[in-house]
Design a protein around this motif. Structure first.
Motif, PDB file in Angstrom:
ATOM      1  N   ARG C   2       0.837  -1.198   0.000  1.00 40.09           N
ATOM      2  CA  ARG C   2       0.000   0.000   0.000  1.00 40.09           C
ATOM      3  C   ARG C   2       0.879   1.259   0.000  1.00 40.09           C
ATOM      4  O   ARG C   2       2.034   1.212   0.397  1.00 40.09           O
ATOM      5  N   ARG C   3       0.306   2.365  -0.430  1.00 36.74           N
ATOM      6  CA  ARG C   3       1.052   3.620  -0.478  1.00 36.74           C
ATOM      7  C   ARG C   3       0.390   4.677   0.385  1.00 36.74           C
ATOM      8  O   ARG C   3      -0.836   4.754   0.430  1.00 36.74           O
ATOM      9  N   ILE C   4       1.194   5.505   1.033  1.00 32.86           N
ATOM     10  CA  ILE C   4       0.703   6.691   1.728  1.00 32.86           C
ATOM     11  C   ILE C   4       1.235   7.891   0.952  1.00 32.86           C
ATOM     12  O   ILE C   4       2.417   7.931   0.614  1.00 32.86           O
ATOM     13  N   GLU C   5       0.366   8.835   0.645  1.00 25.45           N
ATOM     14  CA  GLU C   5       0.797  10.054  -0.051  1.00 25.45           C
ATOM     15  C   GLU C   5       0.878  11.186   0.962  1.00 25.45           C
ATOM     16  O   GLU C   5      -0.024  11.344   1.793  1.00 25.45           O
ATOM     17  N   ASN C   7       1.933  15.439   1.494  1.00 26.25           N
ATOM     18  CA  ASN C   7       2.393  16.739   1.010  1.00 26.25           C
ATOM     19  C   ASN C   7       3.163  17.407   2.135  1.00 26.25           C
ATOM     20  O   ASN C   7       2.561  17.806   3.139  1.00 26.25           O
ATOM     21  N   GLU C  20      -1.824   6.596   9.735  1.00 30.78           N
ATOM     22  CA  GLU C  20      -1.963   6.047   8.375  1.00 30.78           C
ATOM     23  C   GLU C  20      -1.415   4.614   8.306  1.00 30.78           C
ATOM     24  O   GLU C  20      -2.013   3.741   7.665  1.00 30.78           O
ATOM     25  N   HIS C  41      12.499   7.716  -1.684  1.00 36.36           N
ATOM     26  CA  HIS C  41      13.107   9.008  -2.035  1.00 36.36           C
ATOM     27  C   HIS C  41      14.546   9.052  -1.528  1.00 36.36           C
ATOM     28  O   HIS C  41      14.905   8.299  -0.621  1.00 36.36           O
ATOM     29  N   ARG C 121       5.672  16.633  -2.858  1.00 43.32           N
ATOM     30  CA  ARG C 121       4.735  15.517  -2.777  1.00 43.32           C
ATOM     31  C   ARG C 121       5.559  14.255  -2.608  1.00 43.32           C
ATOM     32  O   ARG C 121       6.469  13.979  -3.393  1.00 43.32           O
ATOM     33  N   ARG C 122       5.247  13.467  -1.574  1.00 39.16           N
ATOM     34  CA  ARG C 122       6.063  12.301  -1.236  1.00 39.16           C
ATOM     35  C   ARG C 122       5.209  11.060  -1.092  1.00 39.16           C
ATOM     36  O   ARG C 122       3.989  11.142  -0.890  1.00 39.16           O
ATOM     37  N   ARG C 123       5.859   9.896  -1.130  1.00 38.73           N
ATOM     38  CA  ARG C 123       5.168   8.625  -0.931  1.00 38.73           C
ATOM     39  C   ARG C 123       5.891   7.753   0.084  1.00 38.73           C
ATOM     40  O   ARG C 123       7.115   7.838   0.222  1.00 38.73           O
ATOM     41  N   TYR C 125       5.854   3.507   1.123  1.00 42.59           N
ATOM     42  CA  TYR C 125       5.322   2.175   0.817  1.00 42.59           C
ATOM     43  C   TYR C 125       5.194   1.378   2.111  1.00 42.59           C
ATOM     44  O   TYR C 125       6.102   1.413   2.953  1.00 42.59           O
TER      45      TYR C 125
END
Lengths: 132, 132, 132
Positions: C2-5, C7, C20, C41, C121-123, C125
């Motif tokens: 799953r991904r968390i977005e 800002n 989250e 990142h 904007r970052r992610r 996993y």
């Protein structure tokens, strides 16, 4: 999951827990897999480094304290801001592979609990997962 | 478990091992899972950082050496106390997710073996575990 | 996976993502296992530290920036060499055990995304693996 209980005796102290972790691996009867080690504290951590010469652990303690000294100049007012920062630099978790029912450590490697705000009663969580 | 053998050429040196790790992932035939990377040495580590511009690795090497310089003032008398401390700051292990049979690295990410007391012959252990 | 977005809003900023991550663990229906958290990142990281007093996160941000300041004196010319070095010191990945369908964090522990070159904007996993 298994727990190791530790009584630390100094404010900053690396404590060799290799024997305790190894015992958990052997008791698990996992022949091949991964051993996960996790510290549930915010002013402590876990690292892997040389345990033949105890001076290596002393150098790690003193160098981290030179870079991130205790004292004033922090916003967190409990007197242990430096301990929290050291915990983030060292990290709360490591894993080691398991082969032939034992930890696959390098020749000089030992596993150390890193106390940065002792003396306290502390815990380490250990989980051994076998290959499918 | 698979091994990567590395001959380092300098005392401090970040070496990009992404291609070697990727090959192990592809050979494993794991479509979706986790790739674990472990360094069995006490004066080396593993990190993930930008590998597009090699100057990033050079800046990591030089900044760590500025913060934790080699030389006197340590208790460990083998002349590599700084290398041990850097190994703890960087850490001995990382994991990367595997999706579609490949490492799920970010756009700029590469995996680096971190030599802090070379030149030496070194090893990296890699294990790829598929989802159930 | 799953991904968390996220800002981010500042150049350096620790952002609490415990809620989250916990939601992903609960949605996974895994009772007992391991939750893996990974940042794709090269100028950001992930850490676990105290989230009761937000001043702890502020002290981590400011102390890392004091030790590894932005500015000149680096080879990488994009003005964010310090951000890359901080990412290696903090690290790109952590794991937390899962018990009773929830993260087994210590009393004071929270999970933080560490922005070192924002705002962006970052992610993140996240993968939850249940015991066999």
């Amino acid at each position: 999951m298994r727990r190791i209980e530790i009584n630390t005796r100094k404010r900053e102290e690396l404590i060799d827990i290799t024997t305790e972790v190894r015992k958990i691996v052997r008791d698990s009867n996992v022949e091949s897999g991964i051993c996960y080690i996790y510290v549930p504290h915010t002013t402590a951590g876990v690292t892997i480094n040389e345990h033949a010469d105890p001076d290596v652990a002393r150098d790690i303690e003193s160098t981290l304290s030179k870079l991130i000294p205790p004292g004033r100049g922090y916003r967190h007012l409990e007197g242990n801001a430096d301990s929290h920062i050291k915990a983030t630099v060292v990290g709360p978790c490591v894993f080691v592979f398991v082969e032939n029912g034992d930890l696959l450590l390098g020749t000089w490697q030992g596993i150390f609990f890193c106390e940065f705000d002792g003396p306290r009663r502390r815990r380490v969580y250990v989980k051994v997962v076998g290959d499918k």
